[in-house]
Scaffold this active site. Structure first.
Site, PDB file in Angstrom:
ATOM      1  N   THR A 213       0.850  -1.195   0.000  1.00  0.00           N
ATOM      2  CA  THR A 213       0.000   0.000   0.000  1.00  0.00           C
ATOM      3  C   THR A 213       0.888   1.248   0.000  1.00  0.00           C
ATOM      4  O   THR A 213       2.000   1.232   0.525  1.00  0.00           O
ATOM      5  CB  THR A 213      -0.959   0.030   1.208  1.00  0.00           C
ATOM      6  OG1 THR A 213      -0.205   0.252   2.405  1.00  0.00           O
ATOM      7  CG2 THR A 213      -1.761  -1.252   1.326  1.00  0.00           C
ATOM      8  N   GLY A 214       0.389   2.295  -0.621  1.00  0.00           N
ATOM      9  CA  GLY A 214       1.165   3.539  -0.697  1.00  0.00           C
ATOM     10  C   GLY A 214       2.484   3.332  -1.416  1.00  0.00           C
ATOM     11  O   GLY A 214       3.522   3.808  -0.974  1.00  0.00           O
TER      12      GLY A 214
ATOM     13  N   GLY B  52       8.020   7.216  -2.232  1.00  0.00           N
ATOM     14  CA  GLY B  52       8.818   6.972  -1.041  1.00  0.00           C
ATOM     15  C   GLY B  52       9.225   5.521  -0.775  1.00  0.00           C
ATOM     16  O   GLY B  52       9.623   4.769  -1.679  1.00  0.00           O
TER      17      GLY B  52
ATOM     18  N   TYR C   1       0.081  11.602  14.652  1.00  0.00           N
ATOM     19  CA  TYR C   1       0.870  10.674  13.836  1.00  0.00           C
ATOM     20  C   TYR C   1       1.478   9.580  14.722  1.00  0.00           C
ATOM     21  O   TYR C   1       1.378   8.389  14.416  1.00  0.00           O
ATOM     22  CB  TYR C   1       1.971  11.451  13.107  1.00  0.00           C
ATOM     23  CG  TYR C   1       2.895  10.590  12.290  1.00  0.00           C
ATOM     24  CD1 TYR C   1       2.487  10.071  11.062  1.00  0.00           C
ATOM     25  CD2 TYR C   1       4.170  10.284  12.747  1.00  0.00           C
ATOM     26  CE1 TYR C   1       3.341   9.272  10.310  1.00  0.00           C
ATOM     27  CE2 TYR C   1       5.028   9.484  11.997  1.00  0.00           C
ATOM     28  CZ  TYR C   1       4.605   8.992  10.780  1.00  0.00           C
ATOM     29  OH  TYR C   1       5.449   8.193  10.043  1.00  0.00           O
TER      30      TYR C   1
HETATM   31  N1  LIG Z   1       9.892   9.097   5.963  1.00  0.00           N
HETATM   32  C1  LIG Z   1      10.133   8.810   7.240  1.00  0.00           C
HETATM   33  O1  LIG Z   1      11.050   9.384   7.864  1.00  0.00           O
HETATM   34  C2  LIG Z   1       9.323   7.759   7.938  1.00  0.00           C
HETATM   35  C3  LIG Z   1       9.731   7.425   9.248  1.00  0.00           C
HETATM   36  C4  LIG Z   1       9.013   6.471   9.930  1.00  0.00           C
HETATM   37  C5  LIG Z   1       7.896   5.869   9.315  1.00  0.00           C
HETATM   38  N2  LIG Z   1       7.527   6.221   8.056  1.00  0.00           N
HETATM   39  C6  LIG Z   1       6.353   5.550   7.473  1.00  0.00           C
HETATM   40  O2  LIG Z   1       6.698   5.011   6.217  1.00  0.00           O
HETATM   41  C7  LIG Z   1       5.529   4.905   5.397  1.00  0.00           C
HETATM   42  C8  LIG Z   1       5.814   5.508   4.028  1.00  0.00           C
HETATM   43  O3  LIG Z   1       6.081   6.886   4.190  1.00  0.00           O
HETATM   44  P1  LIG Z   1       7.031   7.722   3.224  1.00  0.00           P
HETATM   45  O4  LIG Z   1       7.973   8.444   4.105  1.00  0.00           O
HETATM   46  O5  LIG Z   1       7.548   6.870   2.129  1.00  0.00           O
HETATM   47  O6  LIG Z   1       5.970   8.817   2.699  1.00  0.00           O
HETATM   48  P2  LIG Z   1       5.521   9.277   1.231  1.00  0.00           P
HETATM   49  O7  LIG Z   1       6.698   9.491   0.351  1.00  0.00           O
HETATM   50  O8  LIG Z   1       4.625  10.433   1.498  1.00  0.00           O
HETATM   51  O9  LIG Z   1       4.673   8.043   0.685  1.00  0.00           O
HETATM   52  C9  LIG Z   1       3.425   7.728   1.287  1.00  0.00           C
HETATM   53  C10 LIG Z   1       2.607   6.831   0.391  1.00  0.00           C
HETATM   54  O10 LIG Z   1       1.326   6.647   1.027  1.00  0.00           O
HETATM   55  C11 LIG Z   1       0.309   7.082   0.130  1.00  0.00           C
HETATM   56  N3  LIG Z   1      -0.818   7.711   0.816  1.00  0.00           N
HETATM   57  C12 LIG Z   1      -0.796   8.835   1.570  1.00  0.00           C
HETATM   58  N4  LIG Z   1      -2.036   9.145   1.952  1.00  0.00           N
HETATM   59  C13 LIG Z   1      -2.862   8.215   1.413  1.00  0.00           C
HETATM   60  C14 LIG Z   1      -4.260   8.011   1.417  1.00  0.00           C
HETATM   61  N5  LIG Z   1      -5.104   8.857   2.023  1.00  0.00           N
HETATM   62  N6  LIG Z   1      -4.763   6.960   0.755  1.00  0.00           N
HETATM   63  C15 LIG Z   1      -3.942   6.118   0.087  1.00  0.00           C
HETATM   64  N7  LIG Z   1      -2.622   6.257   0.033  1.00  0.00           N
HETATM   65  C16 LIG Z   1      -2.084   7.303   0.682  1.00  0.00           C
HETATM   66  C17 LIG Z   1       0.985   8.094  -0.778  1.00  0.00           C
HETATM   67  O11 LIG Z   1       0.236   8.235  -1.956  1.00  0.00           O
HETATM   68  P3  LIG Z   1       0.238   9.637  -2.774  1.00  0.00           P
HETATM   69  O12 LIG Z   1       1.441   9.586  -3.651  1.00  0.00           O
HETATM   70  O13 LIG Z   1      -1.038   9.606  -3.513  1.00  0.00           O
HETATM   71  O14 LIG Z   1       0.293  10.744  -1.756  1.00  0.00           O
HETATM   72  C18 LIG Z   1       2.342   7.440  -0.980  1.00  0.00           C
HETATM   73  O15 LIG Z   1       2.270   6.427  -1.947  1.00  0.00           O
HETATM   74  C19 LIG Z   1       4.414   5.624   6.166  1.00  0.00           C
HETATM   75  O16 LIG Z   1       3.614   4.669   6.816  1.00  0.00           O
HETATM   76  C20 LIG Z   1       5.172   6.458   7.186  1.00  0.00           C
HETATM   77  O17 LIG Z   1       4.407   6.696   8.337  1.00  0.00           O
HETATM   78  C21 LIG Z   1       8.229   7.161   7.353  1.00  0.00           C
END
Ligand SMILES: NC(=O)c1ccc[n+]([C@@H]2O[C@H](COP(=O)([O-])OP(=O)(O)OC[C@H]3O[C@@H](n4cnc5c(N)ncnc54)[C@H](OP(=O)(O)O)[C@@H]3O)[C@@H](O)[C@H]2O)c1
Length: 324
Positions: A16-17, A21, A170
């Protein structure tokens, strides 16, 4: 990863997502191992770009599915579309996540961080359970965050109506992710389906911050600018997107964790999560409240594992991995 790269050909994996990222990198990694990857997101163009890339550059294949996780019906439709096209699911990576500066609610009146980050994967897992059961052995991986460590679950005000803070909301949703993963592991037989959570570390290169609160952006932005010497002193790892995707790929495919379930990982090693995450009463209560919030009958599966002692759990995972 230790040893040879696992061969994942023939496996069906939903990430998912995965239009951006860490999820995108995870999807690519699984496809490079030969998997059929179900790419999920909201943006058709970004999704198509990834499915084309997977078909072009990897031994795997890909299909695109769109669903906004703020919309409960869209989650139901996503599960139905998968069940229509596939007769089993071998890997489910809950990765989609978001954070918001302003408090907002879904059409169902639920605070949106909680709805997207926790309730959507909760509902999706239930709806896909029979497909996971149909796999010879399936793995469910849930993405948490180091920020779950500073959070609490306040059942009196789950949606933070009283006082909203994007960073807190969050963190709470990420603690819910860990509680969910552990409770799922308690309810499932690891010989058939495993459930683990992982934190990708701090990954400054993604787009997670785009709608984040000022506090969240300041905290993560400042971290991103720290020199390496100071970053290495932080309690959690700081990772590139590729590094952030290694744990989910490892948990999804590596033979050494095939039957390991109910643990929290960072950089492919089991680590302790927040003390509250090990409380089975909180986990069960959250499960029941979540089931009510998404109108789901509470599945009548008994809790079969005693897992409330975190250090024993960690010992068990470390021994299972031969790292004691
Ligand atoms: N980056 C960090 O430092 C970090 C640290 C700890 C945990 N995480 C976790 O890692 C995971 C991925 O995050 P990321 O950093 O890779 O962020 P990201 O680049 O913003 O990617 C997030 C993904 O989730 C999708 N998404 C967001 N809102 C959504 C919704 N309402 N319905 C369906 N899909 C949705 C986005 O789709 P769109 O492209 O359409 O927006 C994108 O594909 C998340 O669970 C985040 O909490 C990240």
């Amino acid at each position: 990863m230790d040893g040879a790269t696992p061969d994942t050909s023939g496996k069906v994996a939903l990430v998912t997502g995965s239009t951006d990222g860490i999820g995108r990198e995870t999807a690519l990694g699984l496809a490079r191992q030969g998997a059929t990857v179900l790419v999920h997101g909201r943006d058709r163009e970004k999704g198509r770009a990834l499915t084309d890339r997977i078909e072009r550059e990897t031994d795997g294949s890909a299909a695109l599915l769109l669903a906004d996780f703020a919309d409960r019906e869209a989650v139901e439709e996503l599960a139905a579309a998968i069940a229509e096209r596939y007769d089993r699911l071998d890997v489910l990576v809950h990765n989609a996540g978001a954070t918001f500066q302003e408090r907002g609610e879904t059409d169902a009146g639920i605070e949106r961080t909680f709805a997207i980050n926790h309730l959507a994967p909760f509902l999706l897992t239930h709806r896909l359970l029979s497909l996971l059961d149909a796999s010879a052995h399936a793995r469910v991986i849930t993405t948490s965050s180091g920020l779950h460590q500073r959070a609490t679950i306040d059942f009196e005000d789950l949606g933070m109506k009283e006082e909203y803070d994007g960073l807190e909301a969050y963190g709470r949703s990420k603690l819910a992710n860990v509680l969910f993963a552990y409770e799922l592991a308690r309810r499932l037989d690891p010989a058939s389906i495993t459930a683990n959570a992982f934190g990708p570390g701090f990954v400054p290169g993604t787009r997670l911050n785009r709608e984040a609160s000022r506090r969240f952006r300041l905290a993560t932005g400042a971290l991103g600018r720290l020199p390496d010497t100071l970053l290495s002193a932080l309690p959690g790892p700081v990772n590139t997107i590729e590094e952030g995707a290694r744990s989910p790929i490892y948990l999804a495919t590596d033979p050494e964790v095939k039957y390991v379930s109910g643990h929290h990982f960072e950089n492919r090693s089991p680590v302790l999560s927040a003390p509250e995450s090990y409380d089975p009463h909180t986990a069960r209560r959250l499960w029941e409240v979540s089931a009510e919030m998404v109108d789901l009958p509470v599945a009548d599966r008994s809790i079969g594992r005693d897992g409330s002692d975190p250090s024993r759990l960690l010992d068990r995972a470390t021994r299972a991995l031969g790292r004691s």
